[in-house]
Write a protein that holds these residues in place. Structure first.
Motif, PDB file in Angstrom:
ATOM      1  N   GLU A  78       0.833  -1.213   0.000  1.00 44.09           N
ATOM      2  CA  GLU A  78       0.000   0.000   0.000  1.00 44.09           C
ATOM      3  C   GLU A  78       0.864   1.258   0.000  1.00 44.09           C
ATOM      4  O   GLU A  78       0.569   2.223  -0.705  1.00 44.09           O
ATOM      5  CB  GLU A  78      -0.928   0.008   1.212  1.00 44.09           C
ATOM      6  CG  GLU A  78      -2.129  -0.883   1.053  1.00 44.09           C
ATOM      7  CD  GLU A  78      -3.086  -0.773   2.231  1.00 44.09           C
ATOM      8  OE1 GLU A  78      -3.250   0.358   2.766  1.00 44.09           O
ATOM      9  OE2 GLU A  78      -3.664  -1.797   2.609  1.00 44.09           O
ATOM     10  N   GLN A  81       2.451   1.951  -3.353  1.00 45.44           N
ATOM     11  CA  GLN A  81       1.474   2.433  -4.325  1.00 45.44           C
ATOM     12  C   GLN A  81       0.741   3.652  -3.762  1.00 45.44           C
ATOM     13  O   GLN A  81      -0.490   3.729  -3.786  1.00 45.44           O
ATOM     14  CB  GLN A  81       0.490   1.324  -4.670  1.00 45.44           C
ATOM     15  CG  GLN A  81       1.165   0.162  -5.359  1.00 45.44           C
ATOM     16  CD  GLN A  81       0.187  -0.935  -5.703  1.00 45.44           C
ATOM     17  OE1 GLN A  81      -0.949  -0.696  -6.082  1.00 45.44           O
ATOM     18  NE2 GLN A  81       0.620  -2.165  -5.575  1.00 45.44           N
ATOM     19  N   SER A  82       1.512   4.580  -3.256  1.00 42.88           N
ATOM     20  CA  SER A  82       0.960   5.817  -2.718  1.00 42.88           C
ATOM     21  C   SER A  82       2.022   6.903  -2.838  1.00 42.88           C
ATOM     22  O   SER A  82       3.144   6.637  -3.266  1.00 42.88           O
ATOM     23  CB  SER A  82       0.558   5.637  -1.250  1.00 42.88           C
ATOM     24  OG  SER A  82       1.705   5.618  -0.418  1.00 42.88           O
ATOM     25  N   PHE A  88       7.498   5.307  -6.681  1.00 46.15           N
ATOM     26  CA  PHE A  88       6.571   5.002  -7.766  1.00 46.15           C
ATOM     27  C   PHE A  88       5.574   6.141  -7.928  1.00 46.15           C
ATOM     28  O   PHE A  88       5.266   6.855  -6.970  1.00 46.15           O
ATOM     29  CB  PHE A  88       5.815   3.690  -7.491  1.00 46.15           C
ATOM     30  CG  PHE A  88       6.714   2.489  -7.499  1.00 46.15           C
ATOM     31  CD1 PHE A  88       7.000   1.830  -8.683  1.00 46.15           C
ATOM     32  CD2 PHE A  88       7.293   2.036  -6.331  1.00 46.15           C
ATOM     33  CE1 PHE A  88       7.850   0.731  -8.697  1.00 46.15           C
ATOM     34  CE2 PHE A  88       8.144   0.936  -6.330  1.00 46.15           C
ATOM     35  CZ  PHE A  88       8.425   0.281  -7.523  1.00 46.15           C
ATOM     36  N   GLN A  90       1.755   7.182 -10.177  1.00 46.26           N
ATOM     37  CA  GLN A  90       0.647   6.625 -10.943  1.00 46.26           C
ATOM     38  C   GLN A  90       0.965   6.749 -12.431  1.00 46.26           C
ATOM     39  O   GLN A  90       1.711   7.629 -12.854  1.00 46.26           O
ATOM     40  CB  GLN A  90      -0.637   7.366 -10.630  1.00 46.26           C
ATOM     41  CG  GLN A  90      -1.159   7.103  -9.235  1.00 46.26           C
ATOM     42  CD  GLN A  90      -2.459   7.827  -9.000  1.00 46.26           C
ATOM     43  OE1 GLN A  90      -2.506   9.046  -9.098  1.00 46.26           O
ATOM     44  NE2 GLN A  90      -3.499   7.072  -8.698  1.00 46.26           N
ATOM     45  N   ASP A 103      -5.148   1.968 -12.600  1.00 43.41           N
ATOM     46  CA  ASP A 103      -4.879   1.480 -11.243  1.00 43.41           C
ATOM     47  C   ASP A 103      -3.433   1.011 -11.074  1.00 43.41           C
ATOM     48  O   ASP A 103      -3.084   0.391 -10.085  1.00 43.41           O
ATOM     49  CB  ASP A 103      -5.834   0.345 -10.883  1.00 43.41           C
ATOM     50  CG  ASP A 103      -5.705  -0.847 -11.822  1.00 43.41           C
ATOM     51  OD1 ASP A 103      -5.172  -0.696 -12.939  1.00 43.41           O
ATOM     52  OD2 ASP A 103      -6.138  -1.950 -11.436  1.00 43.41           O
ATOM     53  N   GLN A 104      -2.573   1.334 -12.017  1.00 47.20           N
ATOM     54  CA  GLN A 104      -1.188   0.862 -12.002  1.00 47.20           C
ATOM     55  C   GLN A 104      -0.235   1.961 -11.522  1.00 47.20           C
ATOM     56  O   GLN A 104      -0.542   3.142 -11.595  1.00 47.20           O
ATOM     57  CB  GLN A 104      -0.769   0.410 -13.407  1.00 47.20           C
ATOM     58  CG  GLN A 104      -1.687  -0.625 -14.026  1.00 47.20           C
ATOM     59  CD  GLN A 104      -1.710  -1.923 -13.269  1.00 47.20           C
ATOM     60  OE1 GLN A 104      -0.666  -2.471 -12.970  1.00 47.20           O
ATOM     61  NE2 GLN A 104      -2.893  -2.415 -12.950  1.00 47.20           N
ATOM     62  N   TRP A 105       0.938   1.518 -11.057  1.00 44.26           N
ATOM     63  CA  TRP A 105       2.010   2.420 -10.621  1.00 44.26           C
ATOM     64  C   TRP A 105       3.272   2.049 -11.370  1.00 44.26           C
ATOM     65  O   TRP A 105       3.517   0.869 -11.657  1.00 44.26           O
ATOM     66  CB  TRP A 105       2.229   2.289  -9.113  1.00 44.26           C
ATOM     67  CG  TRP A 105       1.070   2.840  -8.335  1.00 44.26           C
ATOM     68  CD1 TRP A 105      -0.156   2.257  -8.163  1.00 44.26           C
ATOM     69  CD2 TRP A 105       1.016   4.085  -7.668  1.00 44.26           C
ATOM     70  NE1 TRP A 105      -0.966   3.065  -7.417  1.00 44.26           N
ATOM     71  CE2 TRP A 105      -0.267   4.200  -7.086  1.00 44.26           C
ATOM     72  CE3 TRP A 105       1.925   5.111  -7.482  1.00 44.26           C
ATOM     73  CZ2 TRP A 105      -0.669   5.302  -6.352  1.00 44.26           C
ATOM     74  CZ3 TRP A 105       1.534   6.212  -6.735  1.00 44.26           C
ATOM     75  CH2 TRP A 105       0.252   6.303  -6.185  1.00 44.26           C
TER      76      TRP A 105
END
Length: 131
Positions: A78, A81-82, A88, A90, A103-105
């Protein structure tokens, strides 16, 4: 054996940025795993526990029979992906809310500091343990 972590020189911006994310679960695991040699990441699949580290939640008295480990892995994913870690971003489609893969990073092109590169290498080693 364990490898010594040599002191690193970071730019002032990188030091300030590190202060912002050093309390993330990912960074805590990364920091502690720096003390391990690469052989720590090689766990035979037939081992009773194919985890590369054990988890102890301070103040909770948890016993790592798998639950705390899964919780830590989920929290790390999590965080990656933030925006709380600089590694990373978006996808362009997510930023424009158009097309596929919203919905990918993807790896951030700005993750170029030595610390960023070491953390990305650590992610690669974690991915390698799953193969």
């Amino acid at each position: 054996g364990d490898a010594d972590r040599a002191p690193s020189s970071f730019s002032a911006a990188a030091k300030q940025e590190e202060e912002g994310f050093k309390n993330t679960v990912f960074f805590q695991v990364y920091s502690q795993m720096q003390r391990c040699s690469t052989s720590c990441f090689r766990v035979p699949p037939e081992a009773a526990s194919s985890r590369i580290f054990n988890v102890k939640f301070l103040g909770y008295g948890s016993i790592d029979a798998g639950g705390p480990y899964r919780t830590v892995i989920s929290e790390m994913i999590e965080e990656l992906q933030s925006s709380c870690l600089p590694l990373f971003i978006q996808t362009p489609n997510a930023r424009t809310q158009d097309g596929q893969y919203q919905d990918q990073w993807i790896p951030s092109p700005e993750a170029t500091e030595p610390l960023h590169l070491r953390m990305l290498g650590f992610i690669g080693m974690l991915i390698g343990t799953t193969l």
